[in-house]
Design an enzyme around this catalytic site. Structure first.
Site, PDB file in Angstrom:
ATOM      1  N   ARG A 180       0.829  -1.211   0.000  1.00  0.00           N
ATOM      2  CA  ARG A 180       0.000   0.000   0.000  1.00  0.00           C
ATOM      3  C   ARG A 180       0.859   1.255   0.000  1.00  0.00           C
ATOM      4  NH1 ARG A 180      -5.200  -2.124   3.684  1.00  0.00           N
ATOM      5  NH2 ARG A 180      -6.073  -3.286   1.923  1.00  0.00           N
ATOM      6  N   TYR A 234      -6.977   0.000  -6.599  1.00  0.00           N
ATOM      7  CA  TYR A 234      -6.483  -1.345  -6.246  1.00  0.00           C
ATOM      8  C   TYR A 234      -5.737  -1.379  -4.912  1.00  0.00           C
ATOM      9  CZ  TYR A 234      -2.058  -0.429  -9.038  1.00  0.00           C
ATOM     10  OH  TYR A 234      -0.900   0.044  -9.572  1.00  0.00           O
ATOM     11  N   GLU A 235      -5.405  -2.580  -4.465  1.00  0.00           N
ATOM     12  CA  GLU A 235      -4.832  -2.801  -3.118  1.00  0.00           C
ATOM     13  C   GLU A 235      -5.766  -2.268  -2.028  1.00  0.00           C
ATOM     14  OE1 GLU A 235      -2.063  -4.451  -2.323  1.00  0.00           O
ATOM     15  OE2 GLU A 235      -1.335  -4.755  -4.358  1.00  0.00           O
ATOM     16  N   GLY A 236      -7.061  -2.407  -2.245  1.00  0.00           N
ATOM     17  CA  GLY A 236      -8.049  -1.863  -1.315  1.00  0.00           C
ATOM     18  C   GLY A 236      -8.414  -0.458  -1.732  1.00  0.00           C
ATOM     19  N   GLN A 270      -9.431   2.013   2.619  1.00  0.00           N
ATOM     20  CA  GLN A 270      -8.312   2.569   3.395  1.00  0.00           C
ATOM     21  C   GLN A 270      -8.825   3.469   4.510  1.00  0.00           C
ATOM     22  OE1 GLN A 270      -5.266   1.460   2.652  1.00  0.00           O
ATOM     23  NE2 GLN A 270      -6.241   0.362   0.970  1.00  0.00           N
TER      24      GLN A 270
END
Lengths: 595, 595
Positions: A296, A440-442, A447
């Site tokens: 992240r 992406y990546e959450g 977040q």
């Protein structure tokens, strides 16, 4: 013709002058050799590769895109050579363990070099970037046999890595996963299931691909507690550890996407593919999340990295394009018009981008130094504190930096007017590419929920309170310096607002769980702005010391940008705090049908 | 599968209940027949064409794009049929003069129908949209012979129109123009020069194309005062007024663009093409700008129109997609997870978009009603006041609505997570398409300069003061209604802030011309938010009267959105005012080389 110049001077300033990186490295066993000279040599040489080799493939890679043909993916022309220059130059193994062929440098060095790689070709950068994530997960959780077999080839870049999490019906909610892993007599597993959005799931840069796949072992707990992590290679290594039998990791198709078109987002079908457990059964999410902070941070950094390239090209255009006259009278008197950089509103767009990019750079490098400290510091308490600081700041870096990166890229595109909308000029590609970093990546909403729901409450709020105390302590230390007042006063006001919002949120969240979610994104932005104000105040302090009568050079520019951030961007904290305190009632008032 | 449902109920609410459109039309000679029934019939029928015919070509049109082959442009499959449905149904000639075959309805009716056309296919909508702009310029400035020859075919949609302003080296600064018009003995001109970014410069929907071209007559004044407007058809009309000889209007290529890919942006080469003067010599910019208010209102409306479609699809996804559980406990207890609409942060994105879209709709329709008043009101003073109000609000509509439209589309894309980035789902197209509205017809920075540099100072500031007085008078009229306090109090605070910023700006601008440009964009946003707060307060007042115990229906939803706007979006005015007052010094502090 688009250009990219590696921002080596600014990286040096942040590393050496703002954060005293070598001073920090000196306390970390194994990093004693990371001297100023070494760091500068790395930045200079890696920067050249990015400028001269990678950037040349950026626009053409977007035009051509990754291609899928009959199960095999071909990356755009030039990617293979660029990847080779990166891996053979050692630029992708800087922070890897020398035991596996890496160079044993701090993670921070990996991040700053990666920033330049992303700036020069974000799509291509994802392949080594994901490989590094897989390396970290394996190095942290796999057994020695797996490490010895896979890591050297991944560190050298001969083999790449992927992360296979998402399924068509579940992205954020991994507990809904359907992929299955059947235990075999030899200790391996047979993995079956379909994953989507797998970046680099297939490609033609490397001779093998090492998939890290989340799947459920039948009979395990329901939901996320029954998810395990497996290593599933595309080709099973033979006795010489060369790629051997094909392991039924089939790429069914690739997505047509808004951007990062050179990076294939694959639908991957595992069909009885052989895999090996990484870490413990049913603890796959733990292993995956152990590398998530790292991933992240990487994604947040992508925001400013792409914005950097967008900025450079917008600034070049603004200095060349002749339209209209300066409001204060002609400056290009021999020409038919003045360059548009004379217009305050054009400067506003560029300076906003610059203040965001340089502030973001200072922030991510600060957090990456904490990653190194968390990994290596000899004192357990220091390691733990650093680890918690990284955990606290991770959602800020991921979401706020990617949001700012997108905003900056859009502003820079705007500077070019109609030419910004035309593909030839390259600006619209930066906007399309950087957009994914918010997703992406959450997603950035996830977040924000992570920040307010998990990170703020850590240790009863103490991790956040320690951070607030550090901001106040910085401000206190500057109190006797009268020329710092213009930076410290707005910073302190922002810290007050942040602290009040934090305490309000802890209180409101205890009464109504929806209050946390309702405030999440606005709180994250409020904290992001305050964090970056801290960086700008720090950069102003360093620059004031170095100014020495030079009112036009590097340090004078930093001071102007610091002022700009304080006066024109930081005031957003006031309206964000109002949104935080508006509470959840309005958001939850409507029935779903009313949407 | 993407969907679009024409927002007929909301359009009816804004027209009839908020603005009393028919009451206003009743005062305008010639519009007496525009009754509620007629308006509703138009909305309903036009809405169906948009839903059923146009929208079906939106995504495929983006995939195929306009194609250039050997000088001729082909539009995507399906566009010809969709265009035919629009023009033959009379949906593109609603407000045109019956003398030329139009239906003589108010411009407002044209705008609301056009909103639905844009929502369902923005790229295609540009062809009839630009034709209408050319119609207005010709109707206002051309001589009778040109009108009789060209307008009937343009009104019927058999011939299309374009606007040819931009050249490669000059967009905003038209005085730099190089295109030339040589006077001929028969009163015509020979036009030569290259124009770029000409939307619909060539296409295969219509049998002829009528270009309105800005060019200089040799020997005329330098700069913008020497620019004239010419009508230059693709084919010269023959004696039957059918397309005859080709007029050397060559499309050299089309641009590859970020979006609106179905709409060709042509490089047009005029090579001794025959043209006729429209209006007076050297007064071309006046004729072009006379239709500019109208064009800019159209472009601002495009922002919310595309955002409307993005919203509808994001809301549908949020109600269907199952991920995680509600913070207040499961709501879909039989399912594996809850729909993501339960999450406050997902609702935040959707409600922000909704509050922006519905507020923007109310605002643009209000201004379009002023256009009708300025065109038709029997009282000269009313006409003039309306005209000035339109002039004042035009940059707000163009820039603020397109900015909000982009922000809304990005937020709606975000709701879909990774699926929002994939072309298949359609969301990323809305973001790419709507982006152009911030750029063309004068970038939003140019709009901001127009507002603060030209519009605020009109009549010594009196036009703006009249507007502020109207906002205050609305607030005063609501003072006795206690359930309106929650809307009126924040509106009044915003009006105070706006007024203070306005007076500060008049004063600062008189001292330093750079102060105007430095404040321009932030002032425009501040004024845009306040204008929309006025609309929301008005919608709340109407809705409170109609509520009648129904706490879940249309009016209750309006009240919730009005609250949401006041509490969560309007507070941005505070930080914008701070940015306005930060002044020009910082922006102008750096040398151009420091960028």
């Amino acid at each position: 013709m688009a250009t990219y110049t590696a921002p080596v001077d600014d990286l040096r300033f942040v590393l050496h002058e703002l954060h005293d990186a070598t001073g920090q490295f000196a306390e970390l066993p194994g990093f004693e050799e990371a001297s100023v000279d070494l760091i500068d040599a790395v930045l200079g040489e890696a920067g050249k590769v990015c400028e001269n080799v990678l950037f040349a493939t950026n626009q053409s890679g977007d035009e051509i895109g990754a291609q899928w043909n009959d199960g095999a993916v071909t990356l755009p022309a030039g990617y293979a050579e660029a990847y080779k220059a990166l891996t053979e130059g050692g630029w992708t193994s800087l922070s890897c363990d020398p035991e596996f062929g890496g160079q044993g440098l701090p993670e921070t060095m990996k991040f700053v070099v990666e920033e330049m790689v992303v700036s020069s070709n974000m799509a291509l950068s994802l392949i080594p970037g994901l490989t590094h994530g897989a390396y970290r997960a394996l190095n942290g959780f796999a057994n020695d046999e797996l490490k010895q077999r896979y890591l050297p080839k991944m560190v050298s870049g001969q083999w790449a890595g992927t992360m296979c999490l998402t399924e068509a019906h579940c992205g954020t909610d991994l507990g809904l996963m359907r992929s299955r892993a059947e235990s075999q007599a030899d200790g391996s597993y047979k993995i079956s299931g379909q994953k989507i959005f797998i970046t680099g799931g297939d490609q033609d840069l490397t001779e093998n691909i090492v998939h890290l796949v989340l799947a459920k072992i039948p009979g395990g707990p329901n939901g996320i507690k029954g998810v395990s992590l497996f290593l599933v290679p595309k080709f099973l290594p033979d006795t010489n550890n060369d790629p051997g039998d094909y392991n039924n990791t089939n790429c069914g198709s690739i997505e047509k996407k808004m951007g990062i078109k050179g990076a294939p987002a694959c639908v991957m079908n595992f069909d009885g593919s052989t895999g090996w457990l990484v870490g413990e059964e049913n603890r796959g999410v733990r292993a995956m999340f152990a590398m998530m902070n790292h991933e992240r941070l990487w994604v947040g950094m992508q925001g400013l990295a792409v914005a950097e390239t967008a900025y450079q090209n917008a600034a070049a255009y603004a200095k060349e394009r002749l339209q209209g006259r300066s409001p204060s009278g002609p400056v290009n008197t021999d020409g038919p018009a003045d360059p548009i950089i004379v217009h305050p509103d054009v400067r506003r767009m560029l300076m906003t981008a610059r203040a965001q990019i340089e502030g973001a750079r200072a922030l991510y490098i600060g957090v990456s130094l904490s990653i190194d400290k968390a990994d290596r510091h000899p004192n357990t308490a220091v390691r733990e504190a650093a680890d918690k600081r990284v955990a606290l700041m991770t959602p800020i870096i991921k979401a706020f930096l990617s949001d700012m990166g997108h905003e900056s890229a859009v502003n820079c595109q705007q500077v070019l007017g109609g030419h910004g909308y035309i593909r030839e000029w390259g600006m619209e590609q930066y906007v399309r590419d950087v957009r994914i970093a918010q997703i992406y990546e959450g997603t950035n909403g996830v977040q924000a929920m992570d920040l307010v729901g998990r990170k703020l409450p850590m240790d009863g709020g103490q991790v956040m309170r320690d951070y607030l105390a550090e901001l106040r302590s910085f401000a206190d230390a500057q109190r006797d310096s009268s020329n710092m007042t213009e930076f410290v006063a707005p910073l302190e006001a922002a810290v007050d607002t942040l602290e009040q919002s934090f305490e309000w949120l802890l209180d409101a969240g205890a009464k109504d769980p929806a209050a946390v979610g309702a405030a999440a994104t606005d709180f994250l932005k409020l904290m992001g702005l305050t964090s970056i104000a801290h960086m700008w105040a720090g950069m102003a302090a360093v620059s004031l010391d170095k100014l020495d009568g030079d009112n036009t050079g590097f340090y004078a520019r930093k001071i102007t940008l610091a002022r700009y951030f304080m006066q024109r961007l930081l005031p957003q904290t006031v309206s964000l705090a109002a949104a935080v305190r508006s509470g959840p009632e309005l958001l939850m008032a409507l029935d779903a049908d009313a949407f």
